[in-house]
Write a protein that holds these residues in place. Structure first.
Motif, short mmCIF file in Angstrom:
data_model
loop_
_atom_site.label_atom_id
_atom_site.label_comp_id
_atom_site.label_asym_id
_atom_site.label_seq_id
_atom_site.Cartn_x
_atom_site.Cartn_y
_atom_site.Cartn_z
N PRO A 113 0.44 -6.90 12.71
CA PRO A 113 -0.50 -7.83 12.08
C PRO A 113 -1.80 -7.19 11.59
O PRO A 113 -2.53 -7.80 10.81
N ASP A 114 -2.10 -5.98 12.05
CA ASP A 114 -3.39 -5.36 11.71
C ASP A 114 -3.34 -4.47 10.48
O ASP A 114 -4.38 -3.93 10.07
N ALA A 115 -2.18 -4.28 9.90
CA ALA A 115 -2.07 -3.41 8.72
C ALA A 115 -2.76 -4.05 7.52
O ALA A 115 -2.77 -5.28 7.36
N VAL A 116 -3.35 -3.20 6.67
CA VAL A 116 -4.05 -3.68 5.47
C VAL A 116 -3.58 -2.87 4.27
O VAL A 116 -3.66 -1.64 4.27
N TYR A 117 -3.12 -3.59 3.23
CA TYR A 117 -2.62 -2.96 2.01
C TYR A 117 -3.33 -3.55 0.81
O TYR A 117 -3.58 -4.76 0.76
N LEU A 118 -3.62 -2.71 -0.17
CA LEU A 118 -4.21 -3.15 -1.43
C LEU A 118 -3.27 -2.74 -2.56
O LEU A 118 -2.74 -1.61 -2.55
N GLY A 175 -1.63 -8.10 2.60
CA GLY A 175 -1.60 -7.42 1.32
C GLY A 175 -2.48 -8.17 0.35
O GLY A 175 -2.39 -9.39 0.24
N THR A 176 -3.34 -7.45 -0.35
CA THR A 176 -4.26 -8.07 -1.30
C THR A 176 -4.00 -7.51 -2.69
O THR A 176 -4.02 -6.29 -2.89
N TYR A 177 -3.76 -8.41 -3.64
CA TYR A 177 -3.58 -7.99 -5.03
C TYR A 177 -4.95 -7.95 -5.69
O TYR A 177 -5.68 -8.95 -5.69
N LEU A 178 -5.32 -6.80 -6.27
CA LEU A 178 -6.67 -6.60 -6.80
C LEU A 178 -6.80 -6.89 -8.28
O LEU A 178 -7.89 -7.24 -8.75
N ALA A 218 -6.60 -0.04 -7.05
CA ALA A 218 -6.30 0.33 -5.65
C ALA A 218 -6.86 1.71 -5.33
O ALA A 218 -7.43 1.93 -4.25
N GLY A 219 -6.73 2.64 -6.27
CA GLY A 219 -7.28 3.98 -6.07
C GLY A 219 -8.79 3.98 -5.98
O GLY A 219 -9.38 4.75 -5.21
N ALA A 220 -9.44 3.11 -6.76
CA ALA A 220 -10.90 3.02 -6.71
C ALA A 220 -11.36 2.52 -5.35
O ALA A 220 -12.32 3.04 -4.76
#
Length: 299
Positions: free
Chosen positions: A137-142, A164-167, A174-176
Motif C-alpha cells: 500500500p505504500d508504493a508511489v508511482y507517477l 499511481g498518479t497520472y500527471l 514523470a521525469g521532471a
C-alpha cells in the motif's frame, strides 16, 4: 508451475525487461497478482527465483516483448534503456512500452519520439518509493504520456500496489518530477550523512541523535507546501526567518565541521548560495527566495 509464453490466464500478460532489485520487485508483484509475467535480463541468473514462482524467462528482449501487450523496462539508466529497447524495436511495434527507468525529462521525450517512429505506444513513469514497498500500500508511482494508454493499462498496473498518479500528456512530466524530488531527497540524505559524521567526531551517540533528526524531518515536511506557494506567488517576506540568518547558521556549522577535518563540500556549496543571495541584496528575504538564486547560476 512455470508459465509459458502463451499462458491463458484471464489477466493481461506483462513483460518486465531488466531484473535489478527494482525490476525483480515489479515482476514479483505481477506474478503475485496472477498476471502471466515474462521476464528478461541481460545477464543470466537473476530470474531463477521469479521462474520458480511462475514467471516465464525469455531468451532475448525481443522474445520477451512479443509475449505481452504491456512491456515494462526498468534498468540502470538511459544508456541501458536504449541498449535494451533498440534491438527489440520490431517486437515492440504495436505494444505499449512503459519506461520505469529513473530518467530525465528530455530523455523521456526522446524515448517517446523514438517509440513513435517505430510504431510503439509509449508511457513514461517513475517510482518514488524503495523496492520493499512494491506490491504493497505504500508504493508511489507517477505516470505521464497519452492518457488513453494510461487508462488502458491502469487495471494491470494496479497489481503494483500503492498509488499511481497520472500527471499529463507530456511524456517528460514523470521525469521532471523524478529529477526534482530525487534531487531533494538525496541532498537531504547527504545532509544527514554529514550530520552523523560531525556528531560522531564530537563523541555523540548517533542513536541518541536520531530522534532529533526525525523532528527536523517533520519540520521540513511542514514547510514544503509553504515554500512552493511562496515561489509560485513570488512572495518572499522574511519576517520570521530570512536568508541572512540561514547564512549565519551555515557559517556556525561549517566552523564546527572544519575543526573536525570533515569533507564539507556540500555544506560549503549551501553557504555559497546564501553568500550570493546576500551579496545580491536579498539577505532579508525569506529562505524560499533562494529558488531564484538557484535559477540564476553564478557567472
Amino acid at each position: 508451475m512455470t508459465q509459458t509464453l502463451s499462458s491463458t490466464s484471464t489477466k493481461s500478460p506483462v513483460t518486465v525487461l531488466g531484473l535489478g532489485p527494482m525490476g525483480r520487485a515489479l515482476a514479483a508483484a505481477f506474478v503475485e497478482a496472477g498476471h502471466p509475467t515474462t521476464v528478461w535480463n541481460r545477464t543470466s541468473g537473476k530470474a531463477a527465483e521469479l521462474e520458480k514462482r511462475g514467471a516465464a524467462v525469455a531468451a532475448t528482449a525481443a522474445e520477451a516483448a512479443a509475449a505481452s501487450p504491456l512491456v515494462i523496462v526498468c534498468v540502470l539508466d538511459n544508456d541501458a534503456l536504449r541498449a535494451v529497447t533498440a534491438p527489440a524495436a520490431e517486437a515492440l511495434r504495436g505494444r505499449t512500452l512503459l519506461n520505469l527507468t529513473s530518467n530525465a525529462a528530455d530523455h523521456a521525450r526522446e524515448t517517446a519520439a523514438w517509440a513513435a517512429e517505430h510504431g510503439i505506444d509509449h508511457l513514461d513513469g517513475t517510482i518514488m518509493t524503495p523496492t520493499i514497498t512494491i506490491g504493497g500500500p505504500d508504493a508511489v508511482y507517477l505516470y505521464s504520456g497519452p492518457e488513453e494508454l494510461y487508462e488502458r493499462h491502469r487495471a494491470t498496473l494496479a497489481a503494483l500496489g500503492g498509488t499511481g498518479t497520472y500527471l499529463g500528456a507530456d511524456p517528460g512530466l514523470a521525469g521532471a518530477y523524478d529529477a526534482s524530488l530525487l534531487g531533494f531527497f538525496w541532498t537531504a540524505v547527504t545532509g544527514y550523512v554529514h550530520a552523523l559524521a560531525l556528531a560522531r567526531a564530537e563523541g555523540v551517540e548517533l542513536t541518541d541523535l536520531a530522534p532529533f533528526a526525525q523532528n527536523l524531518g517533520s519540520l521540513m515536511a511542514s514547510v514544503t507546501h509553504v515554500f512552493a506557494e511562496d515561489v509560485e506567488k513570488g512572495r518572499y517576506e522574511g519576517d520570521e526567518s530570512n536568508i541572512r540568518s540561514v547564512r549565519a547558521g551555515l557559517a556556525h556549522v561549517l566552523h564546527a565541521a572544519e575543526g573536525k577535518g570533515l569533507d564539507n563540500t556540500v555544506l560549503r556549496a549551501a553557504k555559497a548560495l546564501t553568500d550570493r543571495a546576500v551579496a545580491d541584496g536579498h539577505g532579508e528575504a525569506a529562505i524560499s527566495r533562494l529558488v531564484e538564486t538557484v535559477a540564476e547560476p553564478a557567472s
